[in-house]
Design an enzyme around this catalytic site. Structure first.
Site, PDB file in Angstrom:
ATOM      1  N   GLU A 528     118.991 -31.148 -54.519  1.00 14.76           N
ATOM      2  CA  GLU A 528     118.007 -30.285 -53.983  1.00 14.76           C
ATOM      3  C   GLU A 528     116.383 -30.812 -53.604  1.00 14.76           C
ATOM      4  OE1 GLU A 528     118.546 -26.076 -53.373  1.00 14.76           O
ATOM      5  OE2 GLU A 528     116.507 -26.392 -52.289  1.00 14.76           O
ATOM      6  N   ASN A 589     115.874 -29.300 -47.353  1.00 12.88           N
ATOM      7  CA  ASN A 589     116.154 -27.303 -46.341  1.00 12.88           C
ATOM      8  C   ASN A 589     115.636 -27.868 -45.004  1.00 12.88           C
ATOM      9  OD1 ASN A 589     116.494 -25.461 -48.947  1.00 12.88           O
ATOM     10  ND2 ASN A 589     114.805 -26.520 -49.614  1.00 12.88           N
ATOM     11  N   GLU A 621     120.001 -28.497 -46.227  1.00 13.07           N
ATOM     12  CA  GLU A 621     120.494 -27.295 -46.461  1.00 13.07           C
ATOM     13  C   GLU A 621     120.590 -26.122 -45.904  1.00 13.07           C
ATOM     14  OE1 GLU A 621     119.293 -25.834 -50.353  1.00 13.07           O
ATOM     15  OE2 GLU A 621     121.030 -27.704 -50.853  1.00 13.07           O
ATOM     16  N   ASP A 650     122.731 -21.402 -47.218  1.00 15.62           N
ATOM     17  CA  ASP A 650     121.487 -21.353 -48.383  1.00 15.62           C
ATOM     18  C   ASP A 650     121.869 -19.691 -48.612  1.00 15.62           C
ATOM     19  OD1 ASP A 650     120.101 -21.927 -50.103  1.00 15.62           O
ATOM     20  OD2 ASP A 650     118.848 -22.977 -48.820  1.00 15.62           O
ATOM     21  N   GLU A 714     123.245 -20.919 -57.217  1.00 18.24           N
ATOM     22  CA  GLU A 714     121.640 -21.159 -57.549  1.00 18.24           C
ATOM     23  C   GLU A 714     121.150 -19.692 -58.926  1.00 18.24           C
ATOM     24  OE1 GLU A 714     119.341 -21.844 -53.534  1.00 18.24           O
ATOM     25  OE2 GLU A 714     120.545 -19.771 -53.403  1.00 18.24           O
TER      26      GLU A 714
END
Ligand code: C2E
Ligand code: CA
Ligand code: CA
Length: 760
Positions: A528, A589, A621, A650, A714
């Site tokens: 990520e 993201n 995301e 997310d 996560e």
């Protein structure tokens, strides 16, 4: 000033005098020894003693002005009576053995004494303020006065006047005056609600006058010889009442407001009927009798009717008061939650700021608007009520919970010893559990501000507001106390925005990568990308500080484009170096705001093409939010999907519409939010607590299995969490326990090591 103790000696003296008078009378009756004139001594002695008592009170007791005036007049009254009856006593000894006729001087003094006493009574303040009230009181008192007066006159004075005996005019006048004093005193005292003079004192003085009634009865029964017991036994009681009245006043300060009498006028009206009925057996024609009976019936009925109306009025008054209270409550409270409203809050806060310092908490719900929009106002209303009760419990006895409007709440700390932080934490703790019957998990941001006395109210509220926004930016469920120099978010954002613009051009932004790993093997399967700002003077600034500013200034679009291009470029390099197994997916993201940018799809295409990265390696995301809806966004998502780019949802589970979103959203991967991983390892499996904690994690797993989606857990911070997640069916995870976000070079080293072991 310390009030001196009330002396008893005057009371004792008057009682002794009265007792001596009575004793003398008994002895005199039995033996007939001595001059009858002795009978006339007790009253002047008693009156003089009462005057001395009142004088002593004036001299030594702390009195208010009206009380001082009253007792000064009473001293004069007792004194004048004393002088008057002394003159009479002198006449009695002079005329003995004949009973004396009251000398004009004696009658003048005694009459003056009664007049002064009546005047004193009349001037006692009633404790009534409105003029309507005063009129009503005067009417009531007149009714009571004449009513009672009629009865006394009929049974007391009238028989004396019309009897065979010839009473001296003086005696009749004095008796009449003592009646007036009695009735006036008693009706007055019935209406006094409070004030500087003791009510019992006033009653006792009224009773002094009533002694005259006893005298009248004696005279009627005994004729002239009745004078002796009247003078020796009955009349000396009056000074004793007077002395007692004086003693009551000692140490009496101010009466609280009591209820004034309401039944006396009815009683008086009914009482006038008594003499009427009494004359019926007399020599009257039957028509006269009929008229009298009818009149009595009518006054009786009117009295009853008046009383009923009075009761009704009292009821209406009570209802009016209650409805006034209700109106007052509605004007100061919120209709939905019953909490205090903004108006009351401002008033109370203003009062506190005037008196001393004040602390306020501003509480803002982080996700309310989305709930209201997506689940409907009914659900929203229930949630607000639940939030209100959280605030009520959180504030407890230490604060006033307030609904300012919408989803904005506040607490005014009313207990100076209590810290705002304590209350804020109590409230936030309550928000960690789902609320309302719909079991919604909401978060709140709390801003705390304290100001010293005299601070303008709006200044304090603005500080609390700034602190509240700072709390919001720190993330969900946080409180922040206002510090000097904190700036309002708009200012902060604008400044940060300006700096970010420069920083973007200066290349101060960079991307760190956090590996996504197999929970079973520990192999890196993806990354990520997370933005980092290396500020030349402030050092590394975390995203939590600059992303909100970037969002609100629109800079998130160029910043996001930079991260996107950087992630694509880096992922393509790793692919080239370590082969197709190394980084199966790379995720930047993406802010919802970027999706609203019409160039976004073109940007993605360009980034992929420039980097030479296959579209199926890119995972965008997206954080679920209301902004993920709308036609423009759906079209963008469809086009991305068509390109072969995948999407991950997310922070899954923290939004309110996670499930409904999945229907319309072409997601490939669900990222289980860290909050559902936190503490998942704490309880023994099989216990209700553990089941509750794991419920979401388990449900998300089942959901993704059913929909054929991938999952990533996560924020894994220890091995026990990883183990529990494996048990629940998760195979991919991310978190500090596995690897922290790191610069690209460090991740390259990790991938190289992994590549080597794989080759071996
Ligand atoms: P996120 O997308 O949920 O990113 C994961 C965050 O959790 C990262 O914080 C990461 O460092 C942190 N994290 C990972 N494992 C653990 C763990 O085991 N424990 C704890 N306590 N934290 C862990 P970071 O880098 O500070 O980023 C914060 C948020 O800022 C991100 O949350 C994301 O929403 C946003 N953000 C970061 N970079 C970008 C970007 O380029 N664009 C956009 N739009 N948002 C970004
Ligand atoms: Ca993320
Ligand atoms: Ca996340």
């Amino acid at each position: 000033m310390t009030a001196e103790r009330a002396p008893m000696r005057h009371v004792v003296a008057t009682l002794v005098i009265a007792a001596a008078g009575a004793l003398w009378f008994v002895v005199w009756m039995l033996t007939g020894v001595g001059p009858a004139a002795v009978a006339f001594l007790a009253l002047p002695l008693g009156a003089a003693t009462a005057a001395a008592a009142a004088f002593d009170l004036l001299r030594r007791a702390p009195l208010s002005r009206p009380a001082r005036r009253f007792w000064r007049l009473m001293t004069v009254a007792f004194g004048a009576l004393g002088v008057g009856y002394t003159i009479l006593a002198v006449a009695a000894f002079r005329d003995a053995p004949v009973l004396p006729v009251m000398p004009p001087a004696a009658a003048a003094f005694a009459g003056a004494g009664f007049l002064v006493a009546m005047w004193a009574m009349g001037r006692v303040p009633l404790g009534i303020t409105s003029s309507g009230d005063r009129w009503r009181q005067w009417l009531d008192r007149s009714i009571a006065f004449f009513g009672c007066g009629t009865v006394l006159f009929h049974f007391g004075l009238a028989p004396m006047i019309s009897g065979d005996q010839v009473w001296s005019v003086q005696a009749l006048i004095l008796l009449g005056m003592s009646f007036a004093l009695a009735i006036g005193g008693i009706t007055k005292v019935s209406y006094i609600r409070g004030g500087p003079i003791d009510r019992v004192s006033l009653r006792l003085i009224g009773l002094c006058g009533l002694v005259g009634a006893g005298v009248a009865v004696l005279m009627v029964l005994g004729g002239d010889p009745g004078t002796i017991p009247a003078q020796a036994v009955v009349m000396p009681i009056a000074p004793a009442f007077g002395a007692l009245a004086v003693r009551r006043q000692w140490g009496f300060t101010e009466a609280s407001v009591g209820r004034s009498n309401t039944w006396l006028p009815y009683l008086a009206v009914a009482a006038v009927d008594v003499p009427l009925i009494a004359v019926i057996p007399g020599a009257l024609t039957w028509t006269d009798k009929l008229v009298i009976v009818a009149s009595v019936c009518v006054t009786g009925l009117v009295t009853i009717r008046q009383y009923v109306v009075f009761r009704e009025n009292a009821r209406l008054l009570r209802e009016k008061r209650a409805s006034e209270e209700r109106l007052q409550h509605e004007a100061t409270h919120d209709g939905l939650t019953g909490l205090a409203n903004r108006a009351l809050f401002r008033r109370r806060l203003g009062e506190q700021l005037e008196a001393g310092g004040a602390t306020v908490l501003l509480v803002d719900l982080d996700d309310f608007k989305i709930i209201n929009d997506s689940l409907g106002h009914d659900v929203g209303d229930h949630l607000l009520m639940a939030v209100a009760s959280v605030l009520r419990d959180g504030a407890g006895p230490d604060g006033l919970p307030v609904r300012l409007g919408g989803d904005e709440f506040a607490v005014l700390i009313t207990e100076p010893a209590v810290l705002g932080e304590t209350v804020a934490q109590r409230i936030l703790d309550a928000f960690t559990c789902p609320l309302s019957e719909h079991r919604l998990l909401v978060h709140a941001s709390v801003g705390i501000a304290t100001a010293p006395a005299g601070t303008p109210l709006d200044r304090l509220l603005r500080d609390a507001d700034v602190a509240m926004y700072a709390a919001k930016e720190r993330g969900k469920n946080n409180w922040v106390r206002y510090r000097d120099g904190m700036r309002p978010p708009v200012v902060v954002h604008a400044q940060l925005g300006g700096e970010m613009r420069r920083a973007l051009d200066a290349g101060e932004f960079t991307v760190h990568y956090q590996p996504i790993m197999s929970l079973h093997t520990g192999r890196i399967v993806g990354v990520e990308g997370l933005a980092r700002w290396r500020h030349p003077t402030r050092g590394m600034i975390p995203p939590a500080e600059f992303i909100p500013a970037a969002e609100s200034t629109g800079l998130i679009v160029p910043l996001g484009r930079f991260v996107l291009r950087e992630v694509c470029r880096q992922a393509a390099l790793w692919l080239a170096e370590f082969g197709p197994d190394a980084v199966q997916k790379a995720g930047p993201n993406v802010s919802a705001r970027q999706l609203h940018d019409p160039d976004f799809v073109a940007d993605v295409q360009a980034a992929l093409a420039d980097a030479g990265l296959p579209a199926d390696r890119l995972v965008l995301e997206l954080t679920e939010s209301a902004a993920l809806r709308g036609q423009q966004v759906s079209r963008t998502l469809r086009e991305l999907h068509a390109l072969g780019v995948r999407m991950a949802l997310d922070d899954f589970g923290t939004g309110e519409s996670s499930l409904s979103l999945l229907r319309a959203f072409p997601a490939a991967i669900i990222k289980l939010d860290k909050s559902f991983v936190d503490g998942i390892e704490l309880d023994a499996p099989g216990t209700p607590e553990a089941d509750a904690r794991q419920a979401v994690a388990r449900a998300v797993m089942q959901l993704s299995l059913a929909l054929g989606l991938g999952t990533v857990a996560e924020g894994i911070e220890n091995q026990q969490q990883a183990d529990r997640l494996i048990e629940l069916g998760y195979s991919l995870g991310q978190g500090y326990h596995l690897a922290r976000p790191m610069p690209a070079a460090e991740l390259t080293a990790l991938l190289a090591a992994q590549h080597l072991t794989a080759a071996a």
